[in-house]
Write an enzyme that holds these catalytic residues in place. Sequence first.
Site, PDB file in Angstrom:
ATOM      1  N   ASN A 159     108.988  50.289  47.802  1.00  0.00           N
ATOM      2  CA  ASN A 159     110.070  49.310  47.721  1.00  0.00           C
ATOM      3  C   ASN A 159     110.900  49.658  46.505  1.00  0.00           C
ATOM      4  O   ASN A 159     110.538  49.340  45.364  1.00  0.00           O
ATOM      5  CB  ASN A 159     109.499  47.893  47.595  1.00  0.00           C
ATOM      6  N   GLU A 160     112.007  50.331  46.772  1.00  0.00           N
ATOM      7  CA  GLU A 160     112.844  50.835  45.693  1.00  0.00           C
ATOM      8  C   GLU A 160     113.687  49.700  45.111  1.00  0.00           C
ATOM      9  O   GLU A 160     113.794  48.628  45.712  1.00  0.00           O
ATOM     10  CB  GLU A 160     113.762  51.941  46.244  1.00  0.00           C
ATOM     11  N   PRO A 161     114.293  49.915  43.920  1.00  0.00           N
ATOM     12  CA  PRO A 161     115.143  48.877  43.337  1.00  0.00           C
ATOM     13  C   PRO A 161     116.145  48.353  44.362  1.00  0.00           C
ATOM     14  O   PRO A 161     116.739  49.134  45.118  1.00  0.00           O
ATOM     15  CB  PRO A 161     115.846  49.613  42.200  1.00  0.00           C
TER      16      PRO A 161
END
Length: 637
Positions: A159-161
């Site tokens: 879950n990237e920024p």
Amino acid sequence: MFMSMVDSFEKIPVKIFDSINDGSRFMAQEIAALIREKAAKGENCVLGLATGSSPKTLYAELVRMHKEEGLSFKNVIAFNLDEYYPIDNNALQSYNRFMKYYLFDKIDIDPVNCYIPNGEWKKEDIKKHCAAYEEVLEKLGGIDLQILGIGTNGHIGFNEPGSSIYSKTRLVPLENSTRIANAHDFQNIADVPRLAITVGISTILKAKRILLMAWGQIKAPVLQKAVEENLTEQIPASLLQQHNDCVFVVDTLAASELTRFKSPWLTGDCEWTPQIIRKAVVNMALKLGKPILSLTNTDYNDNGLSDLLVEKGDAYEINLQVFYMMRDSITGWPGGKPKGGNPSLIERPEPFPKRSLIFSPHPDDDIISMGGTFMRLHDQGHDVHVAYQTSGNIAVTDEFVTRFLDFAVGFEELSGIDSKKSSQILKDATEFLKNKRISNIDTAQIRSIKGLIRRCEAKATCHYVGIGDDNIHFLNLPFYETGAIEKKPMGEEDVQITLELLKKIKPHQIYCAGDLADPHGTHKVCLDIVFESLRRLKAANEPWVKDCWVWLYKGAWQEWDISEIEMAIPMSPDQVLKKRHGIFIHQSQKDMVPFQGSDSREFWQRAEDRNANTADLYAQLGLTKYAAIEAFVRWHY
Ligand code: F6R
């Protein structure tokens, strides 16, 4: 060792351990207790599991507990966080393979209870599979204990920024910074998949309990943000502040940016040692953009340092004390200034010349990290030896080695050499590279050719500095020679090789990479080997050891904090250029390096930026402005 939590700035409980081993053991014990508690009640234990470098020690401990303490995983259902997409399940870098290799194949878990997103799913079916993943999880009653790592950009799972707090299991694009950070597992950045399947943040937040682990300096900045700053989707791990049973398990290095360590005077009583005073005043001066000697009593009061004024007197005196400490860390004489002139306050004038031994973990760390000091030591007449600890062979691309093989073939043709043996080596090597797939490990032969290329580069650099062949030592430490990113731990043979060299040279001073943020961990093992060797020599009362000083430089990835530096070696613009050309000699490491880490600059650029930055910081503090500075901290043993 575990320190108690200080909760004034920290919004998530943080347990801090002295080492990765201690922290991993703590986590393994909690996992084992839960598995046993559930087993006693005849229940399943649903574990959420992570991959990456962080959980390797944890999994090794669980495997040990299984083998030595009879911990059974028969009631465990494992749900992994993520997988690259697309990827073969058997590819070296696949998380499916990772889990089997580090855990599942070594314990008694039922393979049907091991759920991992599958990088071989057809793209059109992924949504369906992801929904099914969530459904199974829900039917099983959700995750009892979720294990997480944290990316340097704050990601959890993949879950990237920017990932929503409501996100579920899905296909996501990987941020470039993640692809660069994970490039060390692949031959080069272009091979890192652009997509991944990850469980969502909402899936993670539904877990009954969460343990997030973070090890090493490299995680320190993001850990501080996630724990102390406001909750934001830009730092996904900060969303864990919303969970009511989440603990961060970290080592002292990862914790180092937390306020309680960075600015201990802000979180309670603090003992004002000269080092802490220096740190507090230097940080304040840099924050306010003022030279040290211009700081006022008001500055101290306004920046949480009134206690220092109460204890140590006026700003004027404290400023002077810190200014002198900074000034006295600068010297142009890394081997000590010979008797006569103003003595340097850092290294001893006697003996002169000294035998200096530089340990270089990879074949280019000497010139990248301390090239200016290396040249000065030689130019000032010291007997400088360099010990290249590892062959560095995995960091040579196949394209690069092919160029050398082509040259060798051409050279043989030109010279009319018909040596069957060498021709066969060339044929085998060329053939292997032609058919090599991403998941293949290099043969021993290719590795030695790659190692030879780096060896020649290191030799050429030494010659460029002026060092003769007798002073160049290639240790080829065995722990490194796995052909894969994964290295063996420090072994007895590594220590023996190092001991032999130390006994032969009997150095007056040693330089080594005190760098704990090396992405492959090679520097850390190299450092541990030198430390272990020195401890043994000291215990054996080798007479020269008590007069041998150890200076630590940082590897290519980082620099010492300005307030920690004990020896600062300035460089003139000409010396900066000379160092740059020394780094250029390492052609196999130029332009396109495999395993680049999360910094896309070339090594010479990193070195120059970093040395110029240190010089700028000294100047900002009101000291002389040099073109560049290399920095060292002394290690006492
Ligand atoms: C891996 C995962 C990632 C990693 C993170 C840190 O399953 O979900 O979030 O935990 O990228 O990776 P390492 O531990 O390699 O630093």
